[in-house]
Every structure is written in structure tokens, then in C-alpha cells.
Write a protein that holds these residues in place. Structure first.
Motif, short mmCIF file in Angstrom:
data_model
loop_
_atom_site.label_atom_id
_atom_site.label_comp_id
_atom_site.label_asym_id
_atom_site.label_seq_id
_atom_site.Cartn_x
_atom_site.Cartn_y
_atom_site.Cartn_z
N HIS A 27 14.66 -19.51 33.85
CA HIS A 27 15.28 -20.11 35.03
C HIS A 27 16.75 -20.45 34.75
CE1 HIS A 27 11.07 -21.81 36.38
NE2 HIS A 27 11.09 -20.49 36.27
N PRO A 28 17.51 -20.73 35.81
CA PRO A 28 18.86 -21.27 35.62
C PRO A 28 18.77 -22.65 34.96
CG PRO A 28 18.57 -20.41 37.86
CD PRO A 28 17.21 -20.46 37.23
N PRO A 29 19.84 -23.09 34.29
CA PRO A 29 21.14 -22.41 34.18
C PRO A 29 21.21 -21.32 33.10
CG PRO A 29 21.24 -24.55 33.12
CD PRO A 29 19.89 -24.48 33.77
N LEU A 30 20.24 -21.28 32.18
CA LEU A 30 20.27 -20.25 31.14
C LEU A 30 20.26 -18.85 31.76
CD1 LEU A 30 20.09 -19.13 28.28
CD2 LEU A 30 17.62 -19.57 28.32
N LEU A 31 19.47 -18.65 32.79
CA LEU A 31 19.36 -17.34 33.42
C LEU A 31 20.72 -16.79 33.83
CD1 LEU A 31 17.75 -15.03 34.77
CD2 LEU A 31 17.45 -16.53 36.76
N LEU A 32 21.58 -17.67 34.34
CA LEU A 32 22.87 -17.23 34.88
C LEU A 32 23.85 -16.81 33.80
CD1 LEU A 32 23.29 -19.91 37.69
CD2 LEU A 32 22.27 -17.63 37.84
N LYS A 33 23.52 -17.04 32.54
CA LYS A 33 24.39 -16.61 31.45
C LYS A 33 24.25 -15.11 31.16
CE LYS A 33 24.53 -21.08 29.04
NZ LYS A 33 26.00 -21.27 29.16
N PHE A 34 23.19 -14.49 31.69
CA PHE A 34 22.98 -13.07 31.45
C PHE A 34 23.82 -12.25 32.43
CE2 PHE A 34 19.37 -15.02 29.46
CZ PHE A 34 19.14 -14.22 28.35
N GLN A 35 24.40 -11.19 31.91
CA GLN A 35 25.30 -10.37 32.72
C GLN A 35 24.56 -9.63 33.83
OE1 GLN A 35 27.02 -6.64 31.04
NE2 GLN A 35 28.99 -7.64 31.38
N ARG A 59 25.31 -12.80 21.70
CA ARG A 59 24.77 -11.69 22.49
C ARG A 59 25.10 -11.86 23.97
NH1 ARG A 59 20.76 -8.17 20.96
NH2 ARG A 59 20.31 -8.12 18.72
N LEU A 60 25.00 -13.07 24.44
CA LEU A 60 25.30 -13.33 25.85
C LEU A 60 26.78 -13.13 26.16
CD1 LEU A 60 23.07 -16.49 26.46
CD2 LEU A 60 22.65 -14.16 27.23
N GLY A 61 27.61 -13.14 25.13
CA GLY A 61 29.04 -12.93 25.34
C GLY A 61 29.42 -11.48 25.54
N GLY A 62 28.49 -10.55 25.26
CA GLY A 62 28.76 -9.13 25.44
C GLY A 62 27.89 -8.54 26.53
N PRO A 63 27.94 -7.22 26.73
CA PRO A 63 27.10 -6.58 27.75
C PRO A 63 25.62 -6.84 27.45
CG PRO A 63 28.78 -5.07 26.92
CD PRO A 63 28.80 -6.25 26.01
N ASN A 64 24.87 -7.24 28.45
CA ASN A 64 23.45 -7.55 28.23
C ASN A 64 22.68 -7.45 29.53
OD1 ASN A 64 23.22 -10.44 29.47
ND2 ASN A 64 25.05 -10.52 28.16
N VAL A 65 21.38 -7.24 29.40
CA VAL A 65 20.46 -7.18 30.54
C VAL A 65 19.22 -8.00 30.18
CG1 VAL A 65 19.03 -5.71 32.01
CG2 VAL A 65 21.24 -4.87 31.19
N LEU A 66 18.75 -8.80 31.11
CA LEU A 66 17.51 -9.56 30.93
C LEU A 66 16.43 -8.98 31.83
CD1 LEU A 66 15.90 -12.06 29.86
CD2 LEU A 66 16.68 -13.25 31.93
#
Length: 308
Positions: free
Chosen positions: A89-97, A74-81
Motif C-alpha cells: 500500500h501507499p506510501p511505500l507503493l508510490l515509490k515504485f516507478q 533499487r527504488l532510485g532506478g528503473p523498477n516495476v512492482l
């Protein structure tokens, strides 16, 4: 609600591990049970982080519900968090487009953003329930962020209009004590409900035909409980009446409406804050009243009236 709008949405939740593995497993099972009950089985990813850390690295997190591979796809395509109160928090947060910061407590969020990193450097949009944030009379700490306002959300598929109870009962759910700290005019005032309610404690005596109830964390041994009861306030355990979403909805429906006191900093700073609990109370009493409340909130944003 997002699914009914035909959006491909999932619930992403972080659960930091504690030293009590059995309690953690109980929380996981309860989370899964509640999401199944609300039609979200297979539509969630619970991030169980052990050990707990302020840094959210997916490599050290166990994904429950949706697998880690599915989440990464899912994170590899268009997405919004929609990041509620900087939960992720980062670093996971920064994976969202696209990353949207959703503020649910403007006084504390705005204040602490002037003191430390609270996600202001890693989101694209900033939304707040502080409806008066752009008002001329708003006294929130100055922010250079492009804040947008949004109304507290309530799903009227779950919070439906209920018959008015026979007994005129007014209640609220919350924390009687509060450990938050915000500097106001050079001081750190007590922001608790205990202080906020003080001017209104004589209300049950003044309106004897109504019942006033507090679902607050006040133990049987706490002297505050006896003091409030002598003033004719009824105290109930919030962990009983709001233990699950369904018991919470039933509890709101048992009251004619909510009576609560806003913490002092929201009054002093004229934030225009309105809680999701207030919106839920309004929805269970009348959809028309909910619409009227939204219109009134819009007036508040324009500075027509404010908390007093």
C-alpha cells in the motif's frame, strides 16, 4: 522464473507484526528457510511492520534480507512492482516507478473496487486471472480500468510431470468456510466451498473405485467432518499436506487430478477464473494437458464455454 529470464528480480513480502513475538520470529525464519531452498537467498526483502498498519511507510518498517538502503537504491532506478492482490500500500507503493496490480480473485476485487479504494488510483496497469473479463457474457461489476488478462503461473522447473498414482485419487486444497462478502442480485450469498460442493457430495458413492479427498480446514469436532466422511469423502489437514512448498508439490503429485467446485459468484458472473492450484495440478500430470488447458482457457475468454 524471472531470474531464468535474466531479469533482476527480488521477492518483496510484507509481514504485519502480531502480539506474539515468538510466533513472528518463527514465521520470519520459515520464510527465510523456504526462500533459501528455492535459490532466493539474497534475493528478497521481508518488510516486518510493527505495529501493523494499512499504511505501509518504510520509515516504520524493518527490512530483513535486503537492507533498507539496498531497497531504496533499487527504488532510485528503473523498477516495476508486480503487486499481488494489492499487498503493498501507499506510501511505500508510490515509490515504485511502474506499478502493476495483479488480481487473483476477480469477483471480490472487482466488487470491492466499486465500494472502496483497492489500489485502483495508484497503479499503472491492471492484470487479472478473470479470463472472461472482456467476454460479452461476463457479469462482473463494470470497471473503467484497462484490465489485461493473464494465465495462472506455474514454474515447470518445480512442478514437473509425475507418474500417475496407482490409486485414482482426486483431491483439492482450500478453505471449507469463507467469510468473504460480495453482493449478487441484491443479496450476499455464502461463497464458501461448503455451499459450492453441495451438488457433488454424492460423487464418491457414484464412483466407488475412486478416492475423493478434501484438504480443508475442518476440525475433528466439526459436524461437517462426520457428514462428509459418511458420504465417503476423506478429510486431511491442509496444514500438514501443504505445510511447505515441497510437501504441497508432493501432495499434488499423489493425486490423479484435482476435483473442486468453483464458488457460486464466479459461476453467476462468468468470470473465467482459474486457480494457480489448478495449473499446478495440470503441470504435474502432463505438460501437454497444461497446454491444452491454456488453449481451452483462451476459448473461455472468447465466450465459447463457461463455468456451469
Amino acid at each position: 522464473g524471472l531470474q531464468r529470464l535474466k531479469l533482476d528480480a527480488i521477492w518483496l513480502e510484507l509481514l504485519p507484526a502480531t502480539e506474539d513475538v515468538t510466533a513472528d520470529q518463527g514465521r520470519i525464519k520459515n520464510f527465510q528457510r523456504q526462500l533459501r531452498a528455492h535459490g532466493l537467498a539474497g534475493r528478497y526483502c521481508l518488510l516486518y511492520q510493527k505495529p501493523a498498519s494499512d499504511a505501509h511507510d518504510l520509515d516504520g518498517i524493518r527490512c530483513i534480507g535486503m537492507s533498507k538502503r539496498e531497497l531504496l537504491d533499487r527504488l532510485g532506478g528503473p523498477n516495476v512492482l508486480l503487486n499481488l492482490a494489492y499487498s503493498i500500500h501507499p506510501p511505500l507503493l508510490l515509490k515504485f516507478q511502474r506499478r502493476v496490480f495483479c488480481d487473483l480473485d476477480p469477483s471480490e476485487i472487482f466488487y470491492w473496487m466499486t465500494k472502496m479504494e483497492m489500489g485502483q488510483s495508484c497503479h499503472h496497469e491492471f492484470w487479472t486471472v478473470g479470463l472472461n473479463v472482456h467476454g460479452n457474457d461476463c457479469q462482473l461489476p463494470k470497471s473503467s480500468l484497462p484490465w489485461k488478462t493473464f494465465y495462472p503461473l506455474v514454474d515447470t522447473q518445480w512442478f514437473r510431470v509425475q507418474p500417475r498414482p496407482r490409486t485414482p485419487k482426486f483431491t483439492t486444497v482450500g478453505q471449507w468456510y469463507w467469510g468473504g462478502a460480495v453482493e449478487v442480485a441484491g443479496e450476499f450469498p455464502d461463497l464458501s466451498k461448503k455451499i459450492a460442493f453441495e451438488p457433488y457430495l454424492s460423487l464418491p458413492r457414484r464412483v466407488p473405485d475412486a478416492q475423493f479427498e478434501l484438504a480443508m480446514n475442518i476440525t475433528a469436532a466439526d459436524p461437517e467432518r462426520g457428514r462428509l466422511q459418511r458420504l465417503r469423502w476423506k478429510i486431511v489437514d491442509p496444514h500438514r499436506v501443504a505445510r511447505t512448498p515441497s510437501t504441497y508439490r508432493c501432495y499434488l503429485a499423489s493425486a490423479a487430478g484435482e476435483f473442486t467446485a468453483i464458488k457460486g459468484v464466479d459461476v453467476a458472473w462468468r468470470t473465467g477464473w482459474i486457480s494457480d492450484r489448478a495449473a499446478a495440478f495440470l503441470a504435474e500430470r502432463s505438460a501437454a494437458r497444461l497446454a491444452a488447458a491454456i488453449q481451452a482457457s483462451a476459448q473461455l475468454c472468447r465466450g465459447s464455454f463457461r463455468f456451469s
